[in-house]
Design a protein around this motif. Structure first.
Motif, PDB file in Angstrom:
ATOM      1  N   LEU A   1       3.441  -0.707  -6.954  1.00  0.00           N
ATOM      2  CA  LEU A   1       4.185  -0.525  -5.711  1.00  0.00           C
ATOM      3  C   LEU A   1       5.118  -1.710  -5.452  1.00  0.00           C
ATOM      4  CD1 LEU A   1       4.662   1.256  -3.232  1.00  0.00           C
ATOM      5  CD2 LEU A   1       2.768   0.052  -2.101  1.00  0.00           C
ATOM      6  N   ALA A   2       4.675  -2.904  -5.810  1.00  0.00           N
ATOM      7  CA  ALA A   2       5.488  -4.098  -5.581  1.00  0.00           C
ATOM      8  C   ALA A   2       6.789  -4.074  -6.370  1.00  0.00           C
ATOM      9  CB  ALA A   2       4.693  -5.351  -5.940  1.00  0.00           C
ATOM     10  N   ASP A   3       6.837  -3.300  -7.461  1.00  0.00           N
ATOM     11  CA  ASP A   3       8.035  -3.253  -8.294  1.00  0.00           C
ATOM     12  C   ASP A   3       9.082  -2.270  -7.786  1.00  0.00           C
ATOM     13  OD1 ASP A   3       6.992  -5.169  -9.989  1.00  0.00           O
ATOM     14  OD2 ASP A   3       6.127  -3.689 -11.366  1.00  0.00           O
ATOM     15  N   VAL A   4       8.694  -1.398  -6.873  1.00  0.00           N
ATOM     16  CA  VAL A   4       9.650  -0.391  -6.364  1.00  0.00           C
ATOM     17  C   VAL A   4       9.878  -0.544  -4.869  1.00  0.00           C
ATOM     18  CG1 VAL A   4       9.212   1.297  -8.176  1.00  0.00           C
ATOM     19  CG2 VAL A   4       7.799   1.315  -6.106  1.00  0.00           C
ATOM     20  N   THR A   5       9.378  -1.633  -4.303  1.00  0.00           N
ATOM     21  CA  THR A   5       9.573  -1.892  -2.881  1.00  0.00           C
ATOM     22  C   THR A   5       9.931  -3.355  -2.678  1.00  0.00           C
ATOM     23  OG1 THR A   5       7.197  -2.356  -2.551  1.00  0.00           O
ATOM     24  CG2 THR A   5       7.942  -0.092  -2.146  1.00  0.00           C
TER      25      THR A   5
ATOM     26  N   GLN B   1      10.901  -6.996   4.324  1.00  0.00           N
ATOM     27  CA  GLN B   1      11.750  -7.701   5.283  1.00  0.00           C
ATOM     28  C   GLN B   1      11.089  -7.640   6.653  1.00  0.00           C
ATOM     29  OE1 GLN B   1      15.546  -5.960   7.104  1.00  0.00           O
ATOM     30  NE2 GLN B   1      16.408  -7.407   5.629  1.00  0.00           N
ATOM     31  N   ASP B   2      10.906  -8.797   7.278  1.00  0.00           N
ATOM     32  CA  ASP B   2      10.323  -8.876   8.629  1.00  0.00           C
ATOM     33  C   ASP B   2       9.001  -8.127   8.736  1.00  0.00           C
ATOM     34  OD1 ASP B   2      12.538 -10.367   9.482  1.00  0.00           O
ATOM     35  OD2 ASP B   2      13.652  -8.567  10.036  1.00  0.00           O
ATOM     36  N   GLY B   3       8.192  -8.236   7.699  1.00  0.00           N
ATOM     37  CA  GLY B   3       6.862  -7.637   7.733  1.00  0.00           C
ATOM     38  C   GLY B   3       6.805  -6.161   7.418  1.00  0.00           C
ATOM     39  N   VAL B   4       7.948  -5.555   7.091  1.00  0.00           N
ATOM     40  CA  VAL B   4       7.994  -4.129   6.766  1.00  0.00           C
ATOM     41  C   VAL B   4       8.355  -3.974   5.288  1.00  0.00           C
ATOM     42  CG1 VAL B   4       9.113  -1.915   7.230  1.00  0.00           C
ATOM     43  CG2 VAL B   4       8.666  -3.505   9.117  1.00  0.00           C
ATOM     44  N   ARG B   5       7.594  -3.165   4.576  1.00  0.00           N
ATOM     45  CA  ARG B   5       7.881  -2.885   3.170  1.00  0.00           C
ATOM     46  C   ARG B   5       8.822  -1.686   3.094  1.00  0.00           C
ATOM     47  NH1 ARG B   5       5.343  -4.182  -1.568  1.00  0.00           N
ATOM     48  NH2 ARG B   5       3.598  -5.117  -0.434  1.00  0.00           N
ATOM     49  N   TYR B   6       9.890  -1.818   2.298  1.00  0.00           N
ATOM     50  CA  TYR B   6      10.885  -0.757   2.146  1.00  0.00           C
ATOM     51  C   TYR B   6      10.981  -0.322   0.683  1.00  0.00           C
ATOM     52  CZ  TYR B   6      12.666  -2.129   6.775  1.00  0.00           C
ATOM     53  OH  TYR B   6      12.792  -2.413   8.112  1.00  0.00           O
TER      54      TYR B   6
ATOM     55  N   PRO C   1      -1.704   0.954   1.997  1.00  0.00           N
ATOM     56  CA  PRO C   1      -0.302   0.698   1.665  1.00  0.00           C
ATOM     57  C   PRO C   1       0.612   1.694   2.384  1.00  0.00           C
ATOM     58  CG  PRO C   1      -1.666   0.790  -0.324  1.00  0.00           C
ATOM     59  CD  PRO C   1      -2.506   1.302   0.796  1.00  0.00           C
ATOM     60  N   TRP C   2       1.701   1.201   2.931  1.00  0.00           N
ATOM     61  CA  TRP C   2       2.701   2.073   3.543  1.00  0.00           C
ATOM     62  C   TRP C   2       4.056   1.402   3.384  1.00  0.00           C
ATOM     63  CZ3 TRP C   2       5.799   0.623   7.722  1.00  0.00           C
ATOM     64  CH2 TRP C   2       5.449  -0.581   8.348  1.00  0.00           C
ATOM     65  N   TRP C   3       5.084   2.204   3.385  1.00  0.00           N
ATOM     66  CA  TRP C   3       6.427   1.657   3.227  1.00  0.00           C
ATOM     67  C   TRP C   3       7.427   2.635   3.840  1.00  0.00           C
ATOM     68  CZ3 TRP C   3       3.218   3.539  -0.445  1.00  0.00           C
ATOM     69  CH2 TRP C   3       3.649   4.608  -1.233  1.00  0.00           C
ATOM     70  N   VAL C   4       8.591   2.115   4.183  1.00  0.00           N
ATOM     71  CA  VAL C   4       9.652   2.915   4.793  1.00  0.00           C
ATOM     72  C   VAL C   4      10.630   3.331   3.710  1.00  0.00           C
ATOM     73  CG1 VAL C   4      11.581   2.901   6.427  1.00  0.00           C
ATOM     74  CG2 VAL C   4       9.401   1.815   7.043  1.00  0.00           C
TER      75      VAL C   4
ATOM     76  N   PRO D   1       2.369  10.644  -4.593  1.00  0.00           N
ATOM     77  CA  PRO D   1       1.278  10.631  -5.573  1.00  0.00           C
ATOM     78  C   PRO D   1       1.059   9.228  -6.130  1.00  0.00           C
ATOM     79  CG  PRO D   1       3.257  11.569  -6.534  1.00  0.00           C
ATOM     80  CD  PRO D   1       3.558  11.370  -5.075  1.00  0.00           C
ATOM     81  N   ASP D   2      -0.122   8.996  -6.658  1.00  0.00           N
ATOM     82  CA  ASP D   2      -0.402   7.724  -7.308  1.00  0.00           C
ATOM     83  C   ASP D   2      -1.195   7.980  -8.583  1.00  0.00           C
ATOM     84  OD1 ASP D   2      -3.466   6.413  -6.908  1.00  0.00           O
ATOM     85  OD2 ASP D   2      -3.013   8.144  -5.656  1.00  0.00           O
ATOM     86  N   GLN D   3      -1.217   6.985  -9.441  1.00  0.00           N
ATOM     87  CA  GLN D   3      -2.019   7.021 -10.663  1.00  0.00           C
ATOM     88  C   GLN D   3      -2.809   5.732 -10.718  1.00  0.00           C
ATOM     89  OE1 GLN D   3      -0.149   8.471 -14.350  1.00  0.00           O
ATOM     90  NE2 GLN D   3      -1.000   6.700 -15.401  1.00  0.00           N
ATOM     91  N   ASP D   4      -4.082   5.838 -10.391  1.00  0.00           N
ATOM     92  CA  ASP D   4      -4.952   4.661 -10.351  1.00  0.00           C
ATOM     93  C   ASP D   4      -4.381   3.583  -9.434  1.00  0.00           C
ATOM     94  OD1 ASP D   4      -6.715   5.848 -12.198  1.00  0.00           O
ATOM     95  OD2 ASP D   4      -5.506   5.128 -13.881  1.00  0.00           O
ATOM     96  N   GLY D   5      -3.867   3.999  -8.293  1.00  0.00           N
ATOM     97  CA  GLY D   5      -3.349   3.058  -7.317  1.00  0.00           C
ATOM     98  C   GLY D   5      -1.922   2.625  -7.556  1.00  0.00           C
ATOM     99  N   ARG D   6      -1.295   3.131  -8.603  1.00  0.00           N
ATOM    100  CA  ARG D   6       0.098   2.792  -8.894  1.00  0.00           C
ATOM    101  C   ARG D   6       1.020   3.908  -8.405  1.00  0.00           C
ATOM    102  NH1 ARG D   6       1.464   1.485 -14.633  1.00  0.00           N
ATOM    103  NH2 ARG D   6       2.820  -0.132 -13.772  1.00  0.00           N
ATOM    104  N   TRP D   7       2.208   3.531  -8.013  1.00  0.00           N
ATOM    105  CA  TRP D   7       3.205   4.452  -7.489  1.00  0.00           C
ATOM    106  C   TRP D   7       3.704   5.393  -8.573  1.00  0.00           C
ATOM    107  CZ3 TRP D   7       8.459   4.948  -8.723  1.00  0.00           C
ATOM    108  CH2 TRP D   7       9.273   5.609  -7.783  1.00  0.00           C
ATOM    109  N   VAL D   8       3.797   6.686  -8.246  1.00  0.00           N
ATOM    110  CA  VAL D   8       4.328   7.694  -9.155  1.00  0.00           C
ATOM    111  C   VAL D   8       5.599   8.272  -8.542  1.00  0.00           C
ATOM    112  CG1 VAL D   8       3.920   9.927 -10.272  1.00  0.00           C
ATOM    113  CG2 VAL D   8       2.054   8.260 -10.075  1.00  0.00           C
TER     114      VAL D   8
END
Length: 219
Positions: free
Chosen positions: A153-157, A160-165, A48-51, A135-142
């Protein structure tokens, strides 16, 4: 697309402050990826990566400005995968309160106090990306500003055009700590586009964390 950066005869951007120029003279200049260039580098790793940062605000608002760097975030646990993935093209340097140090076969352990790494092709090349280690907690965004806030992660990102922000209200929550001129600029550009839920989230964060912040009365 961002506003082009103009460079002087010395190879540094013309609009650097004296402090920024001194920093770059010591550690080297920046020629940062844009989000699509970052996608070409980070997408193949399968992590997972995001801008975040200013580029995430520009993507959300459509308001272009100059960007000295790009903030690409990954989970801290995925740093080993990043090092292996970029090894053929980039050197990875830990960036923290103690300055910069390379993460290579001699120094493979990330300093605990460092929360980001920088990428460049070699010692004479400019820096291309500032990678934030979230940091993460069991794969969830902290949330680094409030460790009690854990989310998918999907709830805080958003994408657009293939890039997660990173969501704009969360980006502004990070920026509220510093409120440099560019942060105020990003806040002003973003505020008209935030819906009631986003405004409420940001307002609650500011009230709890920075009760005297100038943005609080505007949200």
């Amino acid at each position: 697309m961002s506003i082009p950066v103009e460079y002087g005869d010395d190879g540094y951007p013309r609009d650097l402050t004296p402090e920024q120029r001194a920093f770059q003279r010591l550690y080297g200049p920046w020629d940062a990826f844009d989000p699509q260039q970052a996608r070409e580098v980070f997408e193949p790793f399968g992590i997972p990566w995001w801008v975040a940062g200013g580029w995430s605000i520009q993507a959300f608002t459509g308001v272009a400005r100059k960007h000295e760097d790009i903030d690409v975030a990954i989970f801290r646990r995925d740093l080993p995968a990043l090092r292996v993935g970029v090894a053929s093209g980039f050197h990875v340097w830990a960036a923290g309160p103690q300055g910069l140090c390379p993460l290579d076969d001699r120094q493979m352990t990330m300093p605990e106090q460092a929360d980001q790494v920088w990428l460049r092709a070699h010692a004479l090349a400019p820096w291309r990306a500032d990678v934030l280690l979230n940091p993460d907690q069991d794969g969830r965004w902290v949330f680094r500003r409030d460790r009690a806030h854990v989310a998918d992660l999907a709830d805080v990102t958003w994408t657009q055009d293939g890039v997660r922000y990173l969501n704009p209200e969360v980006t502004l929550a990070f920026k509220a700590k510093h409120t440099r001129p560019k942060d105020d600029e990003d806040f002003a550009a973003t505020l008209p586009f935030l819906d009631s839920t986003q405004r409420a989230w940001l307002g609650d964060f500011l009230a709890r964390t920075y009760p005297d912040h100038a943005w609080g009365s505007q949200v």
